[in-house]
Each structure stands twice: as C-alpha cells, then as structure tokens.
Design a protein around this motif. Sequence first.
Motif, PDB file in Angstrom:
ATOM      1  N   UNK A 334     -10.973  25.480 -18.591  1.00  0.00           N
ATOM      2  CA  UNK A 334     -11.982  25.397 -19.650  1.00  0.00           C
ATOM      3  C   UNK A 334     -13.295  24.889 -19.077  1.00  0.00           C
ATOM      4  N   UNK A 335     -14.407  25.562 -19.404  1.00  0.00           N
ATOM      5  CA  UNK A 335     -15.698  25.034 -18.953  1.00  0.00           C
ATOM      6  C   UNK A 335     -16.217  24.013 -19.965  1.00  0.00           C
ATOM      7  N   UNK A 336     -17.436  23.538 -19.743  1.00  0.00           N
ATOM      8  CA  UNK A 336     -17.963  22.455 -20.581  1.00  0.00           C
ATOM      9  C   UNK A 336     -18.160  22.874 -22.034  1.00  0.00           C
ATOM     10  N   UNK A 337     -18.249  24.183 -22.287  1.00  0.00           N
ATOM     11  CA  UNK A 337     -18.401  24.674 -23.656  1.00  0.00           C
ATOM     12  C   UNK A 337     -17.069  25.065 -24.291  1.00  0.00           C
ATOM     13  N   UNK A 338     -15.980  24.902 -23.539  1.00  0.00           N
ATOM     14  CA  UNK A 338     -14.668  25.273 -24.066  1.00  0.00           C
ATOM     15  C   UNK A 338     -14.329  26.740 -23.875  1.00  0.00           C
ATOM     16  N   UNK A 339     -15.101  27.472 -23.040  1.00  0.00           N
ATOM     17  CA  UNK A 339     -14.802  28.877 -22.778  1.00  0.00           C
ATOM     18  C   UNK A 339     -13.651  28.954 -21.770  1.00  0.00           C
ATOM     19  N   UNK A 340     -12.684  29.801 -22.084  1.00  0.00           N
ATOM     20  CA  UNK A 340     -11.450  29.876 -21.302  1.00  0.00           C
ATOM     21  C   UNK A 340     -11.602  30.848 -20.136  1.00  0.00           C
ATOM     22  N   UNK A 341     -11.155  30.406 -18.956  1.00  0.00           N
ATOM     23  CA  UNK A 341     -10.947  31.291 -17.819  1.00  0.00           C
ATOM     24  C   UNK A 341      -9.477  31.210 -17.445  1.00  0.00           C
ATOM     25  N   UNK A 342      -8.951  32.292 -16.901  1.00  0.00           N
ATOM     26  CA  UNK A 342      -7.538  32.357 -16.535  1.00  0.00           C
ATOM     27  C   UNK A 342      -7.423  32.685 -15.055  1.00  0.00           C
TER      28      UNK A 342
END
Length: 509
Positions: A334-342
């Motif tokens: 999760x990045x600082x904005x809560x966007x998910x990477x897998x």
Amino acid sequence: MTDHSTINHIVSIAPIAGRISFARLDGTQSIGLPELYEMAGRLARRLRERGIGPGDRIGILAANSLEWVLLDLAALRLKAETAGFEPGKFDPDDQLTTCYHVKLLFTDRPTNAPGTVPIGEVRALAEGPDGADAEPLPPVTWAPRDVTTIKFTSGSTGTPKGLGATVGSIDSSLAAVQEIFEHKPGDDLFVFLPLSLLQQRYWIYSALAHGHDVTISTYEAAFAALRRVEPTVVMGVPAFYETAKRQIEARLRRADGTETLQQVARRMFGDRIRYLWTGSAPAASAMLRFFTEAGLPIYEGYGLNETCIVTKNHPGASREGSVGKVLRGKKVLLDEDGVISVHSDHPVGYGYAYAAPGDSERVFGRDGSVRTGDLGYVDEDGFLFIRGRADDVIVLDNGKKVVIRPIEESMRSSPAVAECVLFCPTQTDLVAVVSPATVPADRDGIAAQLSLTNASLAKDERISRVVVAETPFSIEGGLLTSQYKPKRKQILDAYRAEIHDSKEGIHAA
C-alpha cells in the motif's frame, strides 16, 4: 515451479478419473477426463499436421463448448499459445489474425477470412482414428516464464488490452487455491463465464490434475442447469448471485411460509453445494450474508487479469466486508494514499503484449509488480478490504474527497436496484445512474433506497438525484463487461444528457 507444475502434469500424465460435462438449456452431455485427454492428444496431432508447433498461436473465437476445451488442451500438448477472443468484442476477420499473429483462428461465427476454421470441425478431428504411421506427440515441458495464452482485460475502461499469461502464474494460483479449498474426487465445479477468460479454464486444469468433475455452461443456461447438474462448487460473479438472490426471494414470497429460505435456495442450487465462489467485481455484504444464512457459504476474493488471484476468503479464514487474506506467492503493498500494488513470486507478465503506448508503464513495475489502481487497507489480522478505485474518488469543489464505492453498494442493496454508478457533473453534487432490477422499474423502491442511503451519509456524500436507465444495463447493450461490471465511461456517454439535466430523475427528499 516446474517440478510441481499443474500445467506440466496435465500435458504429460493422463487422468484416471473424473468427468467434464457441458450443460445447455436442452440437456447435459458428459465425457470422462481420460477420454478428454485422449481426444486432446489426437487433436494435437492433427494440428501439428497443419503446421502448428511450439511458439505458434491459435485463436479461439467461440461460445463455451467441448471444442473450445479440446483446442486449449491440444495447444498445451504442442507447447503452442492460444488467444481467447470473447464473442461480441472481436470479429473473425483477417485484421484480427494479423494484429494478434494468429496462425489459425477457430470460430463459430460466419467468416470467409483466410486462416479461419469452423470450430465445428474440431470434434471430428479429435475423434477420428490415428493412422498406422501416426507419430506420438513429443514430450513438452513448460518453464515458469513460458506464455501459454494471450488473455484480454474486460474492456471496462476502453479497448481490451492483451496480456501474455505465464505458466508460473497459473501454477502458483492453482496451488494456492488447492491449498485452501482442497478440491477432490466427488467435487463438481460449475463454470459458466466465457472460456476466453483464463480463470475459467483454471478449473478444467484443476479437474485434470486432481480428479474431480467440472461442468461448463453459459450464463444463459446457468440457472436452468444448476438443479440438473447439482454441482458442489459454483464459480460466479456478484451479478449472478444478485440475480439468484432476487429469484430465491420471489419464490419465498410465492411459497407463503410453506418453505424455508434454506429449502428454496437448495432447490435452485441443488443439494450438494459445498461453497460458492465469487470475485471479479465488488460483492454487496447483504448478498453475501443472504447466501450464508441460506446455508450456502459464499467466499469473496480479489484479483485482476494482471495479477491472477491475490486474496480469498475461505473456510476457517473469512471476514465480512473483506476480500480475504493474501494467498501464498503474493504480497499486497500500500502506498501513502492507500493505493494497492501486488507483487507476485511468479508474475502473470511484465507488461502488456497488446496495449496503447504507456499503458504497461502505468501498471507494471520493472519487477513485475502491478499497480492496481484500487484503494484498500489490511486489518490487524491480515484481511484485505477494498474501498474503491483511486480513479473513482470524486473531489468536490470544496475539496471534499468522496469514495463512491460504499455509496453505490448501499444503493445496490435494494431489490429494486441491479447496478448503481455515481457521477458528479458539476463538482457540487452526486448523481446516480441506476440500472433497474425489474422492468418496468420499481421507482418507489428506488426512491425509498435513495432516502435510506442518504440518511447514513454526510451532507457532501449524499446523492442529489437518481437517473433510472430505460432498460437494464447489459453486455449486449455495451454497458456491462463480460464479468458483469458496469462500464463507467460508456454509461456516462449513454446518459450524459440526463446526468446534466437537473430536472431529470428521482430527486432526494
């Protein structure tokens, strides 16, 4: 991965048990998996005689059928690639074969394009006897980074993007699923979405590897086939279960107390259900609770074409509102904005094979990690929760950020609403476009749900009015993807005038 590869197992070892069935409106036909294996081998030899070999690509543009399955398995036996083209999104012409480097295209659509073969010829090729001088198929071994198939995105954001799926990603996903669900002889997995969607083929591979049954149907025939087939597992998208929920509720009303919810639900799905699988689109909590209360446990998961299966609720590890815990072989970042990477131990790929310039760079990292564009968080016990799409956060003119997915889900909890998509035409208030669950639309029911939804929201988050679609969203109408997800851009284009007309629709009280 090669030593424990499901793909290498099913191309080299004949199954000893299990069957595959094809359920249509007019009945069900079944053949044993050992026979399927032999037919795929004969077809592979015929394809080799037509010049298909390792690295070549065949295309399949057709509805679900035995022929579709045989072509896919024969290609695996030859170490050739498939490209699964979804009917309705592609046309069987020479532009298709040229663009996607297809050597032979098998289709059930009328065409005179060069390099196309009627898919109806496939069964005869697979059933015909081998000649006395027929050479055995050479053994093949797939490496983890080898590509077996070109799969395409749903097209919810425009033209479908093509992505080469690796053996390692397929093997890793199947191993993780088998670990938590333990599909085995006696199970029958019911599949009805297009086989052009790679994940639907997973369950055929699983049957060949683990000896359970698998039933292939279509969306149109699914409800008619369920009771007849009596599967143990149903693989369905949320829209399918929402439709089933409405049908069960209608039958309960007609029963007038003579049958229980559990009895009516079992009458629709059969008496052997072990669990229901759902994913590919957000599932409403009310729907999930409904099936659990009906005695049909349902487990939601999360994944993308670019990642395969990432998380899954399952027996012993399920939490309402979440999409489950991260599967073995995957990491959620999760990045600082809560966007998910897998991040995957065995990525599906490292970029798109077919896409517009810049698309791959926006989604794939150099290590194969995938930026999903979804917003989420992981709770203290490791369950992933999805809040919505980063692109679907609406910023009002006062700076307020509104995450629209929970609002849309609240509207969809009404029996009168099949789908709800929110827009903000003036950056001051929210307008919903609703696909009605019935024809004619239950406008009173939609208005009542609008009041209920708004009552639970802060002032800036409330829906000012609802535009009711003249006809329900559909795949044929171009407003739903093949996985029954709304196409926001197309819905906006279709209802732009109504969205901007402040007098249109059902207004909030």
